[in-house]
Write a protein that holds these residues in place. Sequence first.
Motif, PDB file in Angstrom:
ATOM      1  N   ALA A 192       1.367  -1.266  -0.103  1.00 38.68           N
ATOM      2  CA  ALA A 192      -0.057   0.187   0.174  1.00 38.68           C
ATOM      3  C   ALA A 192       0.877   1.472  -0.215  1.00 38.68           C
ATOM      4  N   ALA A 193       1.986   1.046   0.591  1.00 36.77           N
ATOM      5  CA  ALA A 193       3.126   2.587   0.753  1.00 36.77           C
ATOM      6  C   ALA A 193       3.859   2.316  -0.649  1.00 36.77           C
ATOM      7  N   GLY A 194       4.428   1.950  -1.454  1.00 38.56           N
ATOM      8  CA  GLY A 194       4.645   1.514  -2.744  1.00 38.56           C
ATOM      9  C   GLY A 194       6.459   1.183  -2.595  1.00 38.56           C
ATOM     10  N   PRO A 195       7.144   1.485  -3.221  1.00 39.27           N
ATOM     11  CA  PRO A 195       8.268   1.044  -3.170  1.00 39.27           C
ATOM     12  C   PRO A 195       9.284   1.992  -2.927  1.00 39.27           C
ATOM     13  N   GLU A 196       8.847   3.261  -2.517  1.00 40.11           N
ATOM     14  CA  GLU A 196       9.757   4.015  -1.567  1.00 40.11           C
ATOM     15  C   GLU A 196       9.781   4.173  -0.313  1.00 40.11           C
ATOM     16  N   LEU A 197       8.716   3.246   0.045  1.00 40.39           N
ATOM     17  CA  LEU A 197       8.831   2.580   1.700  1.00 40.39           C
ATOM     18  C   LEU A 197      10.239   1.035   1.485  1.00 40.39           C
TER      19      LEU A 197
END
Length: 178
Positions: A46-51
């Motif tokens: 849900a947060a995306g790859p930046e996490l």
Amino acid sequence: MQIHINGSTLELVQGDITQQDVDAIVNAANSSLLGGGGVDGAIHHAAGPELLAECRTLGGCETGNAKITRGYRLKARYVIHAVGPVYRDGKHGEPELLASAYRAALELAAQHQCASIAFPAISTGAYGYPMEEAARIAFRVIIDYLGEHPEIARVRYVLYDARALALHARVLEQVLAE
Ligand code: AR6
């Protein structure tokens, strides 16, 4: 179910931790902090790859401790990655380590001016902690902490299914009666 402690609220809800509109959500992470299944997989998705990119810079986290990152595509501003213990038999420091993971997460939230924080039931999935024992430990720590730290106005404890919610409501009643 909702109770008030020293002006703050502790509420139990059924839902998905990734969808919570709070300042910080807590991840049931492992010590690599590099993702996994369950809550961890859902939060990274849900947060995306930046996490994951930020997690790679953290150098992992010891069991019983927690580290904080931004929330990226989540509604929550922060993710607090808390590492609970793998349950063996309850005689290998598991209660202390679980309590410590909750405390560390609450301390990070307070340090980052989070007025609201949502927890999943750390260690009760892949890590095998019996849910009733884990709930008792979690609620004791949260109630203690809120008693001393009114700056955290709301703790939301998020259970995935109705059965877990009912069990937690029962345990919370017991802890309050202690
Ligand atoms: N929202 C709220 N609760 C959930 C959700 C969700 N989206 N998904 C599962 N649960 P677990 P652990 C419940 O296994 O035991 C990962 O691979 C679930 O029913 O996520 O601390 C990590 O990388 C259970 O009651 O966490 C670690 O390697 C509780 O959340 C390892 O699993 C926790 O289940 C950590 O295991």
